[in-house]
Write a protein that holds these residues in place. Sequence first.
Motif, PDB file in Angstrom:
ATOM      1  N   LYS A 104       0.836  -1.201   0.000  1.00  0.00           N
ATOM      2  CA  LYS A 104       0.000   0.000   0.000  1.00  0.00           C
ATOM      3  C   LYS A 104       0.875   1.256   0.000  1.00  0.00           C
ATOM      4  O   LYS A 104       0.592   2.215  -0.732  1.00  0.00           O
ATOM      5  N   ILE A 105       1.940   1.231   0.810  1.00  0.00           N
ATOM      6  CA  ILE A 105       2.845   2.384   0.860  1.00  0.00           C
ATOM      7  C   ILE A 105       3.499   2.599  -0.504  1.00  0.00           C
ATOM      8  O   ILE A 105       3.599   3.727  -0.994  1.00  0.00           O
ATOM      9  N   VAL A 106       3.955   1.502  -1.131  1.00  0.00           N
ATOM     10  CA  VAL A 106       4.584   1.607  -2.455  1.00  0.00           C
ATOM     11  C   VAL A 106       3.574   2.139  -3.470  1.00  0.00           C
ATOM     12  O   VAL A 106       3.896   3.022  -4.289  1.00  0.00           O
ATOM     13  N   ALA A 107       2.343   1.626  -3.441  1.00  0.00           N
ATOM     14  CA  ALA A 107       1.314   2.082  -4.379  1.00  0.00           C
ATOM     15  C   ALA A 107       1.013   3.559  -4.152  1.00  0.00           C
ATOM     16  O   ALA A 107       0.912   4.339  -5.124  1.00  0.00           O
ATOM     17  N   ASP A 108       0.884   3.964  -2.875  1.00  0.00           N
ATOM     18  CA  ASP A 108       0.634   5.374  -2.572  1.00  0.00           C
ATOM     19  C   ASP A 108       1.798   6.238  -3.039  1.00  0.00           C
ATOM     20  O   ASP A 108       1.604   7.333  -3.579  1.00  0.00           O
ATOM     21  N   ALA A 109       3.029   5.736  -2.836  1.00  0.00           N
ATOM     22  CA  ALA A 109       4.208   6.494  -3.267  1.00  0.00           C
ATOM     23  C   ALA A 109       4.222   6.628  -4.785  1.00  0.00           C
ATOM     24  O   ALA A 109       4.547   7.708  -5.321  1.00  0.00           O
ATOM     25  N   GLN A 110       3.871   5.556  -5.499  1.00  0.00           N
ATOM     26  CA  GLN A 110       3.842   5.631  -6.965  1.00  0.00           C
ATOM     27  C   GLN A 110       2.784   6.614  -7.434  1.00  0.00           C
ATOM     28  O   GLN A 110       3.004   7.387  -8.380  1.00  0.00           O
ATOM     29  N   ILE A 111       1.641   6.609  -6.780  1.00  0.00           N
ATOM     30  CA  ILE A 111       0.584   7.554  -7.135  1.00  0.00           C
ATOM     31  C   ILE A 111       1.068   8.982  -6.895  1.00  0.00           C
ATOM     32  O   ILE A 111       0.889   9.868  -7.740  1.00  0.00           O
ATOM     33  N   THR A 112       1.705   9.197  -5.739  1.00  0.00           N
ATOM     34  CA  THR A 112       2.217  10.538  -5.412  1.00  0.00           C
ATOM     35  C   THR A 112       3.289  10.964  -6.408  1.00  0.00           C
ATOM     36  O   THR A 112       3.290  12.115  -6.876  1.00  0.00           O
ATOM     37  N   ILE A 113       4.183  10.039  -6.736  1.00  0.00           N
ATOM     38  CA  ILE A 113       5.243  10.345  -7.711  1.00  0.00           C
ATOM     39  C   ILE A 113       4.628  10.704  -9.060  1.00  0.00           C
ATOM     40  O   ILE A 113       5.032  11.682  -9.702  1.00  0.00           O
ATOM     41  N   ASN A 114       3.657   9.905  -9.503  1.00  0.00           N
ATOM     42  CA  ASN A 114       2.996  10.195 -10.786  1.00  0.00           C
ATOM     43  C   ASN A 114       2.289  11.553 -10.758  1.00  0.00           C
ATOM     44  O   ASN A 114       2.334  12.309 -11.735  1.00  0.00           O
TER      45      ASN A 114
END
Length: 164
Positions: A104-114
């Motif tokens: 979840k943290i990785v997915a949230d980080a990817q969303i934030t990065i995008n």
Amino acid sequence: MQLLTPDLGLFIWTLLAFLIVFFILKKFAWPAIIKGLNDREANIAGSIATAEKVKLEMAQLKNENEAFMVKAREERALMLKEAKDTKDKIINEAKDQAKEIAAKIVADAQITINEQKMAAITEMKNQVGKLVIEISEKILRRELVGKTEQETYINQLAQEAKFN
């Protein structure tokens, strides 16, 4: 030698005294002695029976104790196995939760990065657009006669332009 061959009178009196003592003992002493011996024999027999009974009870208690110890060992082994299974289950659940949280943290980080990437691209497009408009505006304000003069002026403006 006279001690070895007693007189007949001494023999009779001795026999008479013996018989009197014998009958007195037989009437009064022997029943009490026999009764005491019988009581003692009964007491000893009862003690032996009690000892045998206690011995059998001790053997039975020992067998019960051994059975109880075997049962206790089995219960202890079962409890240890259950505790180990519970420990493994808790550890596996914690690992699964950690994996889920990490994903979840990785997915949230990817969303934030995008999102930040898209914001940066949009910002850059806006700046490039402003820059193009600014240069175009300056070009349009100045009328240049030749193509080479226009290219030189555009290059000069591009070098002077501030990239924010």
